[in-house]
Motif scaffolding. Structure first.
Motif, PDB file in Angstrom:
ATOM      1  N   LYS A   1      -1.078   3.746 -17.094  1.00 56.03           N
ATOM      2  CA  LYS A   1      -0.212   2.557 -17.190  1.00 56.03           C
ATOM      3  C   LYS A   1       0.467   2.278 -15.853  1.00 56.03           C
ATOM      4  O   LYS A   1       0.757   3.187 -15.096  1.00 56.03           O
ATOM      5  N   SER A   2       0.796   1.026 -15.652  1.00 53.70           N
ATOM      6  CA  SER A   2       1.507   0.658 -14.431  1.00 53.70           C
ATOM      7  C   SER A   2       3.002   0.914 -14.625  1.00 53.70           C
ATOM      8  O   SER A   2       3.488   0.982 -15.746  1.00 53.70           O
TER       9      SER A   2
ATOM     10  N   LEU B   1       2.305  -4.994  -5.074  1.00 48.22           N
ATOM     11  CA  LEU B   1       1.673  -3.894  -5.795  1.00 48.22           C
ATOM     12  C   LEU B   1       0.840  -3.018  -4.883  1.00 48.22           C
ATOM     13  O   LEU B   1       0.396  -3.466  -3.823  1.00 48.22           O
ATOM     14  N   TYR B   2       0.691  -1.792  -5.322  1.00 43.19           N
ATOM     15  CA  TYR B   2      -0.277  -0.870  -4.725  1.00 43.19           C
ATOM     16  C   TYR B   2      -1.412  -0.748  -5.732  1.00 43.19           C
ATOM     17  O   TYR B   2      -1.217  -0.197  -6.822  1.00 43.19           O
TER      18      TYR B   2
ATOM     19  N   THR C   1       0.835  -1.199   0.000  1.00 41.56           N
ATOM     20  CA  THR C   1       0.000   0.000   0.000  1.00 41.56           C
ATOM     21  C   THR C   1       0.868   1.247   0.000  1.00 41.56           C
ATOM     22  O   THR C   1       2.002   1.225   0.484  1.00 41.56           O
ATOM     23  N   VAL C   2       0.313   2.322  -0.526  1.00 42.73           N
ATOM     24  CA  VAL C   2       1.041   3.577  -0.551  1.00 42.73           C
ATOM     25  C   VAL C   2       1.370   4.068   0.869  1.00 42.73           C
ATOM     26  O   VAL C   2       2.379   4.745   1.076  1.00 42.73           O
TER      27      VAL C   2
ATOM     28  N   TRP D   1       4.731  -2.820  -8.043  1.00 39.21           N
ATOM     29  CA  TRP D   1       4.014  -2.159  -9.140  1.00 39.21           C
ATOM     30  C   TRP D   1       3.029  -1.137  -8.611  1.00 39.21           C
ATOM     31  O   TRP D   1       2.396  -1.345  -7.572  1.00 39.21           O
ATOM     32  N   SER D   2       2.879  -0.069  -9.370  1.00 35.13           N
ATOM     33  CA  SER D   2       1.913   0.962  -8.987  1.00 35.13           C
ATOM     34  C   SER D   2       1.292   1.550 -10.240  1.00 35.13           C
ATOM     35  O   SER D   2       1.884   1.487 -11.326  1.00 35.13           O
ATOM     36  N   TRP D   3       0.106   2.091 -10.077  1.00 33.33           N
ATOM     37  CA  TRP D   3      -0.537   2.816 -11.179  1.00 33.33           C
ATOM     38  C   TRP D   3      -0.601   4.315 -10.820  1.00 33.33           C
ATOM     39  O   TRP D   3      -1.328   5.070 -11.424  1.00 33.33           O
TER      40      TRP D   3
END
Ligand code: NDP
Length: 317
Positions: free
Chosen positions: A287-288, A217-218, A142-143, A276-278
Protein backbone atom coordinates in the motif's frame (compact mmCIF):
# COMPACT_ATOMS: atom_id res chain seq x y z
CA UNK A 1 -16.98 14.78 -19.38
CA UNK A 2 -13.50 13.60 -20.37
CA UNK A 3 -10.67 15.24 -18.42
CA UNK A 4 -7.34 16.32 -19.90
CA UNK A 5 -3.94 15.63 -18.38
CA UNK A 6 -0.61 16.96 -19.62
CA UNK A 7 2.33 14.64 -18.90
CA UNK A 8 5.92 15.64 -19.66
CA UNK A 9 8.40 13.05 -20.95
CA UNK A 10 6.11 10.32 -22.25
CA UNK A 11 8.38 8.88 -24.93
CA UNK A 12 9.57 6.15 -22.55
CA UNK A 13 9.57 4.78 -19.03
CA UNK A 14 7.28 5.90 -16.23
CA UNK A 15 5.68 8.77 -18.18
CA UNK A 16 4.75 6.53 -21.11
CA UNK A 17 3.16 3.97 -18.81
CA UNK A 18 1.33 6.67 -16.83
CA UNK A 19 -0.05 8.00 -20.13
CA UNK A 20 -1.21 4.49 -21.02
CA UNK A 21 -2.83 3.86 -17.63
CA UNK A 22 -4.80 7.12 -17.77
CA UNK A 23 -5.79 6.87 -21.46
CA UNK A 24 -7.05 3.32 -20.98
CA UNK A 25 -9.63 4.42 -18.43
CA UNK A 26 -11.47 6.28 -21.20
CA UNK A 27 -11.91 9.16 -18.76
CA UNK A 28 -8.70 10.95 -19.63
CA UNK A 29 -7.33 12.53 -22.78
CA UNK A 30 -3.55 12.59 -22.47
CA UNK A 31 -1.42 15.37 -23.87
CA UNK A 32 2.04 13.88 -24.29
CA UNK A 33 4.55 16.74 -23.93
CA UNK A 34 7.79 15.59 -25.56
CA UNK A 35 10.85 16.80 -27.39
CA UNK A 36 10.90 13.96 -29.93
CA UNK A 37 7.52 13.68 -31.67
CA UNK A 38 8.13 10.63 -33.85
CA UNK A 39 9.75 8.66 -31.02
CA UNK A 40 6.74 9.46 -28.84
CA UNK A 41 4.23 8.45 -31.53
CA UNK A 42 6.04 5.13 -31.99
CA UNK A 43 6.20 4.59 -28.22
CA UNK A 44 2.48 5.32 -27.82
CA UNK A 45 1.65 2.81 -30.53
CA UNK A 46 4.06 0.19 -29.25
CA UNK A 47 2.42 0.06 -25.81
CA UNK A 48 -1.07 0.22 -27.33
CA UNK A 49 -2.35 3.61 -26.17
CA UNK A 50 -5.72 3.86 -27.96
CA UNK A 51 -5.68 6.17 -30.99
CA UNK A 52 -7.69 9.31 -30.36
CA UNK A 53 -7.00 9.19 -26.64
CA UNK A 54 -3.80 11.22 -26.88
CA UNK A 55 -2.29 14.28 -28.53
CA UNK A 56 1.45 14.82 -28.83
CA UNK A 57 2.74 18.39 -28.48
CA UNK A 58 6.37 19.46 -28.70
CA UNK A 59 8.11 20.49 -25.47
CA UNK A 60 11.83 20.77 -24.79
CA UNK A 61 12.05 21.48 -21.07
CA UNK A 62 15.66 22.56 -21.37
CA UNK A 63 14.55 25.64 -23.31
CA UNK A 64 12.46 28.33 -21.64
CA UNK A 65 11.22 29.53 -25.05
CA UNK A 66 10.03 26.03 -25.81
CA UNK A 67 8.13 25.85 -22.51
CA UNK A 68 6.34 29.12 -23.34
CA UNK A 69 5.58 27.90 -26.87
CA UNK A 70 4.21 24.63 -25.50
CA UNK A 71 1.75 26.48 -23.28
CA UNK A 72 0.55 28.51 -26.30
CA UNK A 73 0.18 25.35 -28.38
CA UNK A 74 -1.72 23.60 -25.61
CA UNK A 75 -4.09 26.55 -25.22
CA UNK A 76 -4.68 26.55 -28.98
CA UNK A 77 -6.20 23.05 -28.70
CA UNK A 78 -9.06 24.58 -26.71
CA UNK A 79 -8.88 21.82 -24.10
CA UNK A 80 -9.31 22.56 -20.43
CA UNK A 81 -6.45 21.41 -18.20
CA UNK A 82 -7.46 19.16 -15.32
CA UNK A 83 -4.10 17.68 -14.30
CA UNK A 84 -0.43 18.33 -14.98
CA UNK A 85 2.29 15.74 -14.38
CA UNK A 86 5.93 16.89 -14.30
CA UNK A 87 7.70 13.62 -15.07
CA UNK A 88 10.50 14.21 -17.59
CA UNK A 89 14.08 14.14 -16.34
CA UNK A 90 17.62 13.54 -17.45
CA UNK A 91 20.40 11.89 -15.48
CA UNK A 92 23.96 11.98 -16.81
CA UNK A 93 26.13 10.37 -14.15
CA UNK A 94 29.28 9.96 -16.24
CA UNK A 95 29.87 13.35 -17.81
CA UNK A 96 33.02 15.13 -16.68
CA UNK A 97 32.12 18.59 -17.87
CA UNK A 98 28.72 20.28 -17.55
CA UNK A 99 26.38 20.56 -20.52
CA UNK A 100 24.46 23.81 -21.01
CA UNK A 101 20.86 24.61 -21.84
CA UNK A 102 20.02 27.11 -24.63
CA UNK A 103 19.51 29.68 -21.83
CA UNK A 104 23.00 29.05 -20.46
CA UNK A 105 22.12 26.96 -17.39
CA UNK A 106 23.53 23.58 -16.36
CA UNK A 107 21.42 21.10 -18.34
CA UNK A 108 20.05 18.70 -15.72
CA UNK A 109 18.87 21.43 -13.34
CA UNK A 110 17.56 23.41 -16.34
CA UNK A 111 15.56 20.42 -17.60
CA UNK A 112 14.41 18.75 -14.40
CA UNK A 113 13.75 21.86 -12.30
CA UNK A 114 13.75 25.20 -14.16
CA UNK A 115 11.75 24.01 -17.20
CA UNK A 116 9.16 22.40 -14.95
CA UNK A 117 9.13 25.40 -12.61
CA UNK A 118 8.18 27.70 -15.51
CA UNK A 119 5.67 25.17 -16.85
CA UNK A 120 3.95 24.86 -13.45
CA UNK A 121 3.74 28.61 -13.04
CA UNK A 122 2.28 29.18 -16.50
CA UNK A 123 -0.13 26.23 -16.39
CA UNK A 124 -1.40 27.14 -12.95
CA UNK A 125 -3.61 29.62 -14.81
CA UNK A 126 -5.06 26.77 -16.90
CA UNK A 127 -5.56 24.51 -13.87
CA UNK A 128 -7.39 27.32 -12.07
CA UNK A 129 -9.94 27.35 -14.90
CA UNK A 130 -10.53 23.61 -14.74
CA UNK A 131 -14.09 22.59 -14.01
CA UNK A 132 -12.90 19.26 -12.60
CA UNK A 133 -13.81 18.73 -8.98
CA UNK A 134 -10.22 17.86 -8.08
CA UNK A 135 -7.62 19.48 -10.37
CA UNK A 136 -4.14 18.18 -9.58
CA UNK A 137 -0.49 19.00 -10.19
CA UNK A 138 1.92 16.10 -9.63
CA UNK A 139 5.73 16.27 -9.66
CA UNK A 140 7.88 13.13 -9.72
CA UNK A 141 10.31 12.86 -6.83
CA UNK A 142 12.79 10.16 -5.94
CA UNK A 143 14.17 8.38 -2.91
CA UNK A 144 17.65 9.66 -3.75
CA UNK A 145 16.48 13.15 -2.75
CA UNK A 146 16.45 11.92 0.88
CA UNK A 147 19.65 10.98 2.74
CA UNK A 148 17.52 9.79 5.69
CA UNK A 149 16.36 6.82 3.62
CA UNK A 150 18.43 3.83 2.61
CA UNK A 151 18.16 4.57 -1.12
CA UNK A 152 19.33 8.14 -0.51
CA UNK A 153 22.41 7.42 1.58
CA UNK A 154 24.82 6.72 -1.27
CA UNK A 155 27.07 9.74 -1.88
CA UNK A 156 27.15 12.29 -3.32
CA UNK A 157 24.24 13.56 -1.28
CA UNK A 158 22.01 16.35 -2.49
CA UNK A 159 22.61 19.74 -0.89
CA UNK A 160 21.40 23.07 -2.20
CA UNK A 161 23.55 24.80 0.42
CA UNK A 162 22.73 28.48 0.65
CA UNK A 163 21.75 28.60 -3.05
CA UNK A 164 24.91 30.59 -3.94
CA UNK A 165 24.95 29.34 -7.53
CA UNK A 166 21.34 30.40 -8.11
CA UNK A 167 21.94 33.71 -6.35
CA UNK A 168 24.86 34.42 -8.68
CA UNK A 169 22.62 33.94 -11.73
CA UNK A 170 23.49 30.26 -12.38
CA UNK A 171 25.45 30.94 -15.56
CA UNK A 172 29.05 29.85 -16.25
CA UNK A 173 31.26 29.47 -14.33
CA UNK A 174 28.41 28.44 -11.94
CA UNK A 175 27.20 24.89 -12.55
CA UNK A 176 25.76 23.82 -9.20
CA UNK A 177 22.93 25.35 -7.17
CA UNK A 178 25.19 25.54 -4.09
CA UNK A 179 27.87 27.26 -6.16
CA UNK A 180 30.37 24.43 -5.61
CA UNK A 181 32.27 22.16 -8.01
CA UNK A 182 30.40 20.36 -10.82
CA UNK A 183 29.19 16.88 -9.84
CA UNK A 184 26.65 15.39 -12.29
CA UNK A 185 25.06 12.84 -9.91
CA UNK A 186 24.60 15.52 -7.27
CA UNK A 187 23.16 17.88 -9.90
CA UNK A 188 20.43 15.31 -10.62
CA UNK A 189 19.69 14.77 -6.92
CA UNK A 190 19.68 18.53 -6.28
CA UNK A 191 17.18 18.95 -9.12
CA UNK A 192 14.91 16.35 -7.50
CA UNK A 193 15.11 18.18 -4.14
CA UNK A 194 14.01 21.28 -6.09
CA UNK A 195 11.06 19.28 -7.49
CA UNK A 196 9.85 18.43 -3.97
CA UNK A 197 10.46 21.96 -2.67
CA UNK A 198 8.53 23.36 -5.65
CA UNK A 199 5.58 21.06 -4.95
CA UNK A 200 5.50 22.09 -1.29
CA UNK A 201 5.79 25.79 -2.10
CA UNK A 202 3.02 25.49 -4.73
CA UNK A 203 0.88 23.93 -2.02
CA UNK A 204 1.69 26.66 0.48
CA UNK A 205 1.02 29.48 -1.96
CA UNK A 206 -1.91 28.18 -3.97
CA UNK A 207 -3.75 25.25 -2.47
CA UNK A 208 -6.16 27.18 -0.33
CA UNK A 209 -6.96 29.86 -2.85
CA UNK A 210 -7.30 27.54 -5.88
CA UNK A 211 -8.36 24.16 -4.50
CA UNK A 212 -5.71 22.51 -6.68
CA UNK A 213 -4.09 19.44 -5.13
CA UNK A 214 -0.29 19.49 -5.34
CA UNK A 215 1.58 16.26 -4.76
CA UNK A 216 4.76 14.36 -5.35
CA UNK A 217 5.66 10.69 -5.36
CA UNK A 218 8.44 8.17 -5.39
CA UNK A 219 7.21 5.51 -7.82
CA UNK A 220 9.77 2.88 -6.67
CA UNK A 221 13.05 1.92 -8.24
CA UNK A 222 12.26 1.52 -11.93
CA UNK A 223 15.69 0.14 -12.76
CA UNK A 224 14.98 -0.68 -16.42
CA UNK A 225 14.09 2.79 -17.74
CA UNK A 226 16.05 4.91 -20.17
CA UNK A 227 16.94 7.18 -17.24
CA UNK A 228 20.04 5.03 -16.82
CA UNK A 229 20.99 5.02 -20.51
CA UNK A 230 23.98 7.28 -19.92
CA UNK A 231 25.39 5.01 -17.23
CA UNK A 232 28.02 2.30 -17.74
CA UNK A 233 26.56 -0.62 -19.80
CA UNK A 234 27.52 -3.01 -16.98
CA UNK A 235 25.60 -0.85 -14.48
CA UNK A 236 22.55 -0.95 -16.75
CA UNK A 237 22.75 -4.74 -16.78
CA UNK A 238 23.36 -5.30 -13.08
CA UNK A 239 21.22 -2.55 -11.53
CA UNK A 240 17.82 -4.21 -12.25
CA UNK A 241 19.14 -7.56 -10.99
CA UNK A 242 20.51 -5.94 -7.84
CA UNK A 243 17.21 -4.16 -7.19
CA UNK A 244 15.13 -7.28 -7.91
CA UNK A 245 17.04 -9.84 -5.91
CA UNK A 246 19.06 -7.95 -3.31
CA UNK A 247 17.34 -4.75 -2.24
CA UNK A 248 13.82 -5.83 -3.30
CA UNK A 249 13.27 -2.28 -4.56
CA UNK A 250 12.52 -3.17 -8.17
CA UNK A 251 9.28 -1.93 -9.74
CA UNK A 252 8.25 -2.48 -13.37
CA UNK A 253 7.68 0.51 -15.63
CA UNK A 254 4.04 -0.49 -15.92
CA UNK A 255 3.54 -0.61 -12.14
CA UNK A 256 5.30 2.75 -11.68
CA UNK A 257 3.08 4.26 -14.40
CA UNK A 258 -0.02 2.96 -12.61
CA UNK A 259 1.17 4.58 -9.39
CA UNK A 260 1.52 7.94 -11.11
CA UNK A 261 -1.95 7.49 -12.63
CA UNK A 262 -3.39 6.80 -9.18
CA UNK A 263 -1.88 9.96 -7.73
CA UNK A 264 -3.43 11.86 -10.67
CA UNK A 265 -6.89 10.34 -10.68
CA UNK A 266 -7.74 8.27 -7.61
CA UNK A 267 -9.88 10.04 -4.96
CA UNK A 268 -7.66 8.50 -2.25
CA UNK A 269 -4.84 10.86 -3.29
CA UNK A 270 -6.76 14.09 -3.05
CA UNK A 271 -4.59 15.50 -0.24
CA UNK A 272 -2.44 18.46 -1.09
CA UNK A 273 1.22 18.94 -0.12
CA UNK A 274 1.86 15.19 0.22
CA UNK A 275 4.72 13.01 -0.95
CA UNK A 276 3.55 9.46 -1.66
CA UNK A 277 5.65 6.34 -1.50
CA UNK A 278 5.15 2.61 -1.71
CA UNK A 279 8.35 2.03 0.26
CA UNK A 280 11.70 0.70 -0.80
CA UNK A 281 11.10 -2.99 -0.35
CA UNK A 282 8.28 -3.78 -2.69
CA UNK A 283 5.67 -6.17 -1.38
CA UNK A 284 2.92 -7.68 -3.46
CA UNK A 285 -0.17 -5.46 -3.13
CA UNK A 286 1.94 -3.10 -1.02
CA UNK A 287 0.00 0.00 0.00
CA UNK A 288 1.03 3.58 -0.52
CA UNK A 289 1.61 5.94 2.37
CA UNK A 290 2.55 9.55 2.98
CA UNK A 291 6.31 9.67 3.28
CA UNK A 292 8.26 12.31 5.18
CA UNK A 293 10.55 14.22 2.85
CA UNK A 294 14.20 15.00 3.58
CA UNK A 295 15.18 17.72 6.06
CA UNK A 296 16.24 19.97 3.22
CA UNK A 297 13.07 19.32 1.19
CA UNK A 298 10.92 20.20 4.21
CA UNK A 299 12.66 23.52 4.84
CA UNK A 300 9.98 26.16 4.18
CA UNK A 301 12.41 29.09 4.12
CA UNK A 302 14.50 27.33 1.52
CA UNK A 303 11.39 26.54 -0.53
CA UNK A 304 10.48 30.22 -0.58
CA UNK A 305 13.99 31.38 -1.43
CA UNK A 306 14.31 28.74 -4.16
CA UNK A 307 10.98 29.91 -5.59
CA UNK A 308 12.09 33.54 -5.71
CA UNK A 309 15.45 32.75 -7.32
CA UNK A 310 13.96 30.25 -9.79
CA UNK A 311 11.35 32.83 -10.81
CA UNK A 312 14.19 35.22 -11.66
CA UNK A 313 16.13 32.59 -13.60
CA UNK A 314 13.11 31.69 -15.78
CA UNK A 315 12.17 35.33 -16.37
CA UNK A 316 9.03 35.49 -14.22
CA UNK A 317 10.33 38.06 -11.77
P1 NDP B 1 13.12 7.88 -18.85
O1 NDP B 1 14.49 8.28 -19.27
O2 NDP B 1 12.56 6.60 -19.38
O3 NDP B 1 12.07 9.02 -19.20
C1 NDP B 1 12.41 10.36 -19.15
C2 NDP B 1 11.52 11.13 -20.13
O4 NDP B 1 11.89 12.50 -20.05
C3 NDP B 1 11.70 10.71 -21.59
O5 NDP B 1 10.45 10.72 -22.22
C4 NDP B 1 12.59 11.82 -22.13
O6 NDP B 1 12.43 12.09 -23.51
C5 NDP B 1 12.05 12.99 -21.35
N1 NDP B 1 12.94 14.16 -21.42
C6 NDP B 1 14.26 14.22 -21.12
N2 NDP B 1 14.72 15.46 -21.38
C7 NDP B 1 13.67 16.19 -21.86
C8 NDP B 1 13.53 17.52 -22.31
N3 NDP B 1 14.56 18.38 -22.36
N4 NDP B 1 12.32 17.92 -22.72
C9 NDP B 1 11.26 17.08 -22.72
N5 NDP B 1 11.34 15.80 -22.31
C10 NDP B 1 12.54 15.36 -21.89
O7 NDP B 1 13.16 7.88 -17.26
P2 NDP B 1 12.11 7.44 -16.12
O8 NDP B 1 10.84 7.03 -16.73
O9 NDP B 1 12.83 6.52 -15.23
O10 NDP B 1 11.95 8.80 -15.32
C11 NDP B 1 10.72 9.48 -15.19
C12 NDP B 1 10.68 10.22 -13.87
O11 NDP B 1 10.70 9.28 -12.80
C13 NDP B 1 11.85 11.17 -13.62
O12 NDP B 1 11.35 12.36 -13.05
C14 NDP B 1 12.70 10.44 -12.61
O13 NDP B 1 13.44 11.32 -11.81
C15 NDP B 1 11.64 9.70 -11.83
N6 NDP B 1 12.11 8.55 -11.09
C16 NDP B 1 12.65 7.46 -11.73
C17 NDP B 1 13.12 6.40 -11.01
C18 NDP B 1 13.72 5.22 -11.67
O14 NDP B 1 14.17 4.33 -10.94
N7 NDP B 1 13.75 5.12 -13.00
C19 NDP B 1 13.04 6.38 -9.54
C20 NDP B 1 12.45 7.57 -8.98
C21 NDP B 1 12.01 8.59 -9.73
P3 NDP B 1 13.51 11.63 -24.65
O15 NDP B 1 13.05 10.26 -25.05
O16 NDP B 1 13.33 12.64 -25.72
O17 NDP B 1 14.86 11.64 -24.01
Amino acid sequence: RQSTVVITGTSSGVGLQAAKALAQTGQWHVVMACRNLSKTEEAAQSVGIPKGSYTIIHLDLASLDSVRQFVKDFRATGRSLDALVCNAAIYMPLIKEPLWSPDGYELSVATNHLGHFLLCNLMLEDLKKSSASEPRLVILGTVTHNPNELGGKIPPRPDLGDLKGFEAGFKAPYTMIDGKKFEPVKAYKDSKVCNVLTMRELHRRYHESTGITFSSLYPGCVATTALFRDHYPLFQKLFPIFQKYITGGFVSEEEAGKRVAEVVADPAYNQSGMYWSWGNRQKKNGKSFVQTVSNEASDDDKAERLWELSAKLVGLA
